[in-house]
Design a protein around this motif. Structure first.
Motif, mmCIF file in Angstrom:
data_model
loop_
_atom_site.group_PDB
_atom_site.id
_atom_site.type_symbol
_atom_site.label_atom_id
_atom_site.label_comp_id
_atom_site.label_asym_id
_atom_site.label_seq_id
_atom_site.Cartn_x
_atom_site.Cartn_y
_atom_site.Cartn_z
ATOM 1 N N THR A 221 -17.718 -0.694 13.575
ATOM 2 C CA THR A 221 -17.020 -1.940 13.321
ATOM 3 C C THR A 221 -15.746 -1.660 12.530
ATOM 4 O O THR A 221 -15.641 -0.644 11.829
ATOM 5 C CB THR A 221 -17.887 -2.930 12.522
ATOM 6 O OG1 THR A 221 -18.255 -2.319 11.281
ATOM 7 C CG2 THR A 221 -19.150 -3.286 13.279
ATOM 8 N N LEU A 222 -14.787 -2.552 12.646
ATOM 9 C CA LEU A 222 -13.549 -2.431 11.881
ATOM 10 C C LEU A 222 -13.855 -2.605 10.404
ATOM 11 O O LEU A 222 -14.618 -3.501 10.016
ATOM 12 C CB LEU A 222 -12.552 -3.488 12.346
ATOM 13 C CG LEU A 222 -11.086 -3.261 11.966
ATOM 14 C CD1 LEU A 222 -10.511 -2.075 12.731
ATOM 15 C CD2 LEU A 222 -10.262 -4.522 12.266
ATOM 16 N N GLY A 223 -13.250 -1.743 9.573
ATOM 17 C CA GLY A 223 -13.518 -1.770 8.146
ATOM 18 C C GLY A 223 -12.373 -2.331 7.328
ATOM 19 O O GLY A 223 -11.843 -3.402 7.620
ATOM 20 N N ARG A 224 -11.931 -1.568 6.351
ATOM 21 C CA ARG A 224 -10.945 -2.064 5.389
ATOM 22 C C ARG A 224 -9.557 -1.507 5.692
ATOM 23 O O ARG A 224 -9.410 -0.450 6.311
ATOM 24 C CB ARG A 224 -11.353 -1.650 3.973
ATOM 25 C CG ARG A 224 -11.391 -0.147 3.779
ATOM 26 C CD ARG A 224 -11.856 0.276 2.397
ATOM 27 N NE ARG A 224 -11.866 1.736 2.291
ATOM 28 C CZ ARG A 224 -10.813 2.473 1.979
ATOM 29 N NH1 ARG A 224 -9.644 1.891 1.714
ATOM 30 N NH2 ARG A 224 -10.902 3.786 1.917
ATOM 31 N N PRO A 225 -8.500 -2.180 5.217
ATOM 32 C CA PRO A 225 -7.141 -1.634 5.372
ATOM 33 C C PRO A 225 -6.992 -0.331 4.589
ATOM 34 O O PRO A 225 -7.561 -0.165 3.508
ATOM 35 C CB PRO A 225 -6.245 -2.730 4.780
ATOM 36 C CG PRO A 225 -7.069 -3.964 4.780
ATOM 37 C CD PRO A 225 -8.479 -3.512 4.574
ATOM 38 N N VAL A 226 -6.233 0.591 5.145
ATOM 39 C CA VAL A 226 -5.968 1.890 4.521
ATOM 40 C C VAL A 226 -4.455 2.049 4.392
ATOM 41 O O VAL A 226 -3.721 1.767 5.349
ATOM 42 C CB VAL A 226 -6.557 3.030 5.377
ATOM 43 C CG1 VAL A 226 -6.120 4.396 4.852
ATOM 44 C CG2 VAL A 226 -8.078 2.940 5.405
ATOM 45 N N PRO A 227 -3.945 2.479 3.233
ATOM 46 C CA PRO A 227 -2.490 2.644 3.075
ATOM 47 C C PRO A 227 -1.923 3.631 4.091
ATOM 48 O O PRO A 227 -2.491 4.707 4.310
ATOM 49 C CB PRO A 227 -2.353 3.176 1.645
ATOM 50 C CG PRO A 227 -3.599 2.730 0.946
ATOM 51 C CD PRO A 227 -4.675 2.761 1.981
ATOM 52 N N PHE A 228 -0.789 3.248 4.691
ATOM 53 C CA PHE A 228 -0.105 4.108 5.653
ATOM 54 C C PHE A 228 1.338 4.298 5.216
ATOM 55 O O PHE A 228 2.017 3.347 4.825
ATOM 56 C CB PHE A 228 -0.121 3.481 7.053
ATOM 57 C CG PHE A 228 0.763 4.212 8.038
ATOM 58 C CD1 PHE A 228 0.310 5.353 8.696
ATOM 59 C CD2 PHE A 228 2.058 3.784 8.297
ATOM 60 C CE1 PHE A 228 1.123 6.034 9.584
ATOM 61 C CE2 PHE A 228 2.888 4.455 9.194
ATOM 62 C CZ PHE A 228 2.411 5.576 9.840
ATOM 63 N N SER A 229 1.825 5.538 5.313
ATOM 64 C CA SER A 229 3.228 5.841 5.083
ATOM 65 C C SER A 229 3.756 6.651 6.261
ATOM 66 O O SER A 229 3.103 7.619 6.680
ATOM 67 C CB SER A 229 3.429 6.628 3.793
ATOM 68 O OG SER A 229 4.776 7.088 3.703
ATOM 69 N N PRO A 230 4.931 6.285 6.813
ATOM 70 C CA PRO A 230 5.464 7.057 7.925
ATOM 71 C C PRO A 230 6.169 8.342 7.502
ATOM 72 O O PRO A 230 6.522 9.161 8.358
ATOM 73 C CB PRO A 230 6.464 6.090 8.560
ATOM 74 C CG PRO A 230 6.967 5.293 7.404
ATOM 75 C CD PRO A 230 5.770 5.130 6.493
ATOM 76 N N TYR A 231 6.348 8.521 6.200
ATOM 77 C CA TYR A 231 7.157 9.630 5.718
ATOM 78 C C TYR A 231 6.375 10.923 5.604
ATOM 79 O O TYR A 231 5.154 10.925 5.398
ATOM 80 C CB TYR A 231 7.800 9.278 4.378
ATOM 81 C CG TYR A 231 8.666 8.037 4.468
ATOM 82 C CD1 TYR A 231 9.887 8.076 5.142
ATOM 83 C CD2 TYR A 231 8.250 6.825 3.922
ATOM 84 C CE1 TYR A 231 10.694 6.957 5.244
ATOM 85 C CE2 TYR A 231 9.027 5.687 4.028
ATOM 86 C CZ TYR A 231 10.253 5.761 4.697
ATOM 87 O OH TYR A 231 11.030 4.621 4.811
ATOM 88 N N ARG A 232 7.079 12.031 5.727
ATOM 89 C CA ARG A 232 6.461 13.344 5.608
ATOM 90 C C ARG A 232 5.844 13.504 4.222
ATOM 91 O O ARG A 232 6.515 13.278 3.210
ATOM 92 C CB ARG A 232 7.516 14.419 5.835
ATOM 93 C CG ARG A 232 6.983 15.836 5.963
ATOM 94 C CD ARG A 232 8.127 16.834 6.043
ATOM 95 N NE ARG A 232 8.934 16.646 7.228
ATOM 96 C CZ ARG A 232 8.732 17.285 8.381
ATOM 97 N NH1 ARG A 232 7.745 18.155 8.485
ATOM 98 N NH2 ARG A 232 9.546 17.066 9.411
#
Length: 233
Positions: A221-232
């Motif tokens: 099942t879908l869980g919690r939001p996770v921080p995402f960064s597009p930067y290296r």
């Protein structure tokens, strides 16, 4: 954000031991002391997961016409269970779309010009395009995408970047097919061009979201939001 029931479930599942993967579609596993041929539901490398001797989860097929009786759908990485079914993320997002964003209309596999996107949604006067990516690669709690160079992934991100200028609200949603992770970044070591495309998209107004999952042997099942960064990193 609590998890909710989702019909992304397999029928009968069994555990086995991974032996080898002669090609990207097939794996050999040891089940009850015998070698069985399994269809791998992920054409990516999964190199850090599919190691000889690891415990895996097989979905048992009830179709007598199939050439293989099993689908390899999940892998134990130590105590962490990782689902590797590349079809499952779209199914989970479709059933849980209201948790990601409000909408009045939802169209899966939406064609726009010469491109096809996983979802098109509308909310009031908003026209929303969503591309979904499943994530299976993890190192020390950090997850990364992709696990192999992805020309298709780059194309999708660049197309969304262009469509922002035409008034669409564009999203990339990463479904992390495991739990207990800390953050997510593009894998610049595998596909730096994908990472650069994400940076350009982010700067142009494309929105990114990532969610972990509550993974069990019979589905997730879908869980919690996770921080995402597009930067290296």
């Amino acid at each position: 954000m609590d998890t909710i029931p989702c019909p992304m479930r397999y029928g009968k599942t069994v555990t086995a031991v991974f032996s080898d993967r002669p090609n990207r579609f097939i794996a050999h596993c040891i089940l009850d002391g015998e070698t069985v041929v399994c269809h791998v539901k992920n054409t990516g490398r999964c190199a850090e997961l599919l190691l000889k001797g690891v415990k895996v989860v097989l979905s048992v097929s009830d179709n007598p016409k199939r050439s293989t009786g099993y689908d390899l759908v999940a892998v134990y990485k130590g105590d962490r269970l990782v689902n590797i079914d590349s079809q499952a993320p779209n199914m989970v997002v479709r059933e849980s779309f209201g948790r990601i964003m409000e909408h009045d209309r939802l169209v899966p596999e939406y064609t726009l010009g010469e491109s096809r996107f996983d979802f098109y949604a509308e909310k009031d006067d908003r026209r929303i395009l969503v591309e979904v990516k499943g994530v299976t690669k993890e190192v020390d709690g950090m997850v990364m995408f992709p696990d192999a160079p992805t020309e298709r992934g780059r194309k999708h991100v660049r197309e969304l970047t262009r469509l922002v200028t035409e008034g669409y609200e564009c999203w990339v949603v990463f479904v992390i097919q495991m739990g207990d992770v800390t953050h997510m970044v593009p894998d610049y070591t595998i596909d730096p061009l994908f990472g650069e495309a994400c940076v350009a998209a982010y700067g142009s107004g494309v929105r990114f979201a990532a969610f972990d999952c509550d993974v069990r042997e019979d589905g997730f099942t879908l869980g919690r939001p996770v921080p995402f960064s597009p930067y290296r990193p």
